[in-house]
Design a protein around this motif. Structure first.
Motif, PDB file in Angstrom:
ATOM      1  N   TYR A 164       0.833  -1.213   0.000  1.00 40.37           N
ATOM      2  CA  TYR A 164       0.000   0.000   0.000  1.00 40.37           C
ATOM      3  C   TYR A 164       0.869   1.265   0.000  1.00 40.37           C
ATOM      4  O   TYR A 164       0.663   2.179  -0.802  1.00 40.37           O
TER       5      TYR A 164
ATOM      6  N   ASN B 175       2.753   2.001  -3.259  1.00 42.08           N
ATOM      7  CA  ASN B 175       1.836   2.552  -4.261  1.00 42.08           C
ATOM      8  C   ASN B 175       1.582   4.033  -4.030  1.00 42.08           C
ATOM      9  O   ASN B 175       1.595   4.833  -4.971  1.00 42.08           O
TER      10      ASN B 175
ATOM     11  N   LYS C 123      -3.304   3.061 -10.257  1.00 39.28           N
ATOM     12  CA  LYS C 123      -4.212   2.160  -9.541  1.00 39.28           C
ATOM     13  C   LYS C 123      -4.172   0.760 -10.148  1.00 39.28           C
ATOM     14  O   LYS C 123      -4.249   0.600 -11.362  1.00 39.28           O
ATOM     15  N   ASN C 124      -4.037  -0.249  -9.297  1.00 40.07           N
ATOM     16  CA  ASN C 124      -3.914  -1.625  -9.761  1.00 40.07           C
ATOM     17  C   ASN C 124      -4.559  -2.560  -8.745  1.00 40.07           C
ATOM     18  O   ASN C 124      -4.816  -2.169  -7.604  1.00 40.07           O
TER      19      ASN C 124
ATOM     20  N   LEU D 133      -5.419  -2.263  -4.614  1.00 33.17           N
ATOM     21  CA  LEU D 133      -6.805  -2.250  -4.128  1.00 33.17           C
ATOM     22  C   LEU D 133      -7.071  -3.404  -3.169  1.00 33.17           C
ATOM     23  O   LEU D 133      -7.707  -3.226  -2.123  1.00 33.17           O
TER      24      LEU D 133
ATOM     25  N   TYR E   7     -11.100   2.216   0.147  1.00 36.73           N
ATOM     26  CA  TYR E   7     -11.437   1.205  -0.875  1.00 36.73           C
ATOM     27  C   TYR E   7     -12.710   1.614  -1.614  1.00 36.73           C
ATOM     28  O   TYR E   7     -12.786   1.518  -2.844  1.00 36.73           O
TER      29      TYR E   7
ATOM     30  N   TYR F 207     -12.097   4.467  -4.119  1.00 38.24           N
ATOM     31  CA  TYR F 207     -11.396   4.043  -5.325  1.00 38.24           C
ATOM     32  C   TYR F 207     -12.296   3.252  -6.270  1.00 38.24           C
ATOM     33  O   TYR F 207     -12.076   3.248  -7.487  1.00 38.24           O
ATOM     34  N   ASN F 208     -13.297   2.561  -5.733  1.00 39.04           N
ATOM     35  CA  ASN F 208     -14.042   1.583  -6.533  1.00 39.04           C
ATOM     36  C   ASN F 208     -15.506   1.933  -6.796  1.00 39.04           C
ATOM     37  O   ASN F 208     -16.190   1.200  -7.504  1.00 39.04           O
TER      38      ASN F 208
END
Length: 295
Positions: A131, A134, A141-142, A146, A173, A176-177
């Motif tokens: 984490y 990154n 973002k990968n 995530l 999370y 991001y999603n």
């Protein structure tokens, strides 16, 4: 003299070619990993290992990549070998040219491997390093990134009992999603609400999944069953009888009309439905599900 030098060069050429063969096998390993053909990837690992055992190799980043690839294949085959990733990591960490994407991936698989083997301390440590790499080096973002966020939230909530950190990771999370979670049926996105103690949020995501599936006229009974079973399970934990019956019955219908064959889910479902129908004095359905649970 020139002729003698040429003869000497060609005399050593087969040895030079042989010593580089394992690198070609390593490239074939990653090619087959991308195709999810782990049987073929294992075949090339065996060839590479045989070649390496017969030659002198330089333990450089090319060799580190081979160790990583071998580690990934073993991990996906259920044979996690931390030593492969640790040796690969040690080579990359002293390399003059750092590859932070590689370091991030190695830490992710170490985290995942230790996590699966219930070593939550080491698992958390490597997820966190994945984490942080990154974030610090702004890697695009990968999925490794995530997944690390999700599992940090899950471990903080369930094991470390650090609910504040769990909530922060869970919210990250979600952020991001949120644009893709519904169309991708991202169940980790749904579970993340649990690590925020937001059961209503969890339920809402599952209901949205269910709505999207039915409106999209999809033909994926395993996915449809999973959505309805999780809704059934959610309402059962809250003792909401109408929800238990509605999504329990739907789960049974999906299961019976498909080629699914997983008794570990359906048998307990029968038993719970029998108990619920007993509570509302519906003997016809109670007997029906009692009989099904005994088969």
């Amino acid at each position: 003299m020139r002729k003698s030098v040429l003869l000497l060069f060609f005399a050593f050429l087969p040895c030079l070619v042989f010593s580089q063969q394992w690198q070609q096998y390593s490239d074939s390993i990653i090619s087959n990993i991308k195709k999810n053909d782990y049987t073929r990837a294992t075949y090339f690992i065996d060839l590479a290992d045989n070649d390496i055992n017969k030659s002198s190799i330089i333990k450089d980043t090319i060799y580190a990549d081979y160790l990583y690839r071998k580690g990934v294949v073993k991990y996906d085959s259920g044979k996690f070998d931390a030593a492969l990733f640790e040796e690969s990591l040690s080579i990359w960490e002293i390399s003059e040219k750092q590859n932070y994407t590689k370091l991030m991936k190695i830490h992710y698989f170490l985290g995942a491997g230790y996590h699966i083997n219930l070593d939550y301390v080491k698992g958390y440590e490597h997820y966190e390093k994945c984490y942080l790499i990154n974030i610090r080096y702004r890697i695009p973002k990968n999925q490794n990134f995530l997944n690390s966020i999700y599992y940090l939230a899950a471990i903080d909530y369930n094991t470390n009992l650090n609910y504040k950190k769990a909530e922060n990771y869970a919210q990250e999370y979600i952020n991001y999603n949120k644009e893709t979670a519904m169309s991708n049926y991202d169940f980790l996105y749904a579970y993340t609400y649990k690590w925020m103690d937001d059961i209503q949020g969890y339920e809402n995501v599952l209901l949205e999944f269910n709505k999207n599936y039915e409106e999209g006229n999809l033909k994926n009974p395993e996915l449809y069953f999973k959505i309805n079973f999780l809704l059934f399970e959610n309402y059962n934990k809250q003792n909401k009888l109408k929800g238990i019956i509605k999504y329990g019955e739907k789960s049974v219908e999906i299961y019976q009309n498909s080629t699914m064959n997983d008794e570990k889910y359906i048998t307990p479902l029968y038993s719970i439905l029998a108990l619920v129908y007993s509570e509302i004095n519906d003997d016809v359905n109670r007997i029906k599900y009692e009989n099904l649970s005994k088969k």
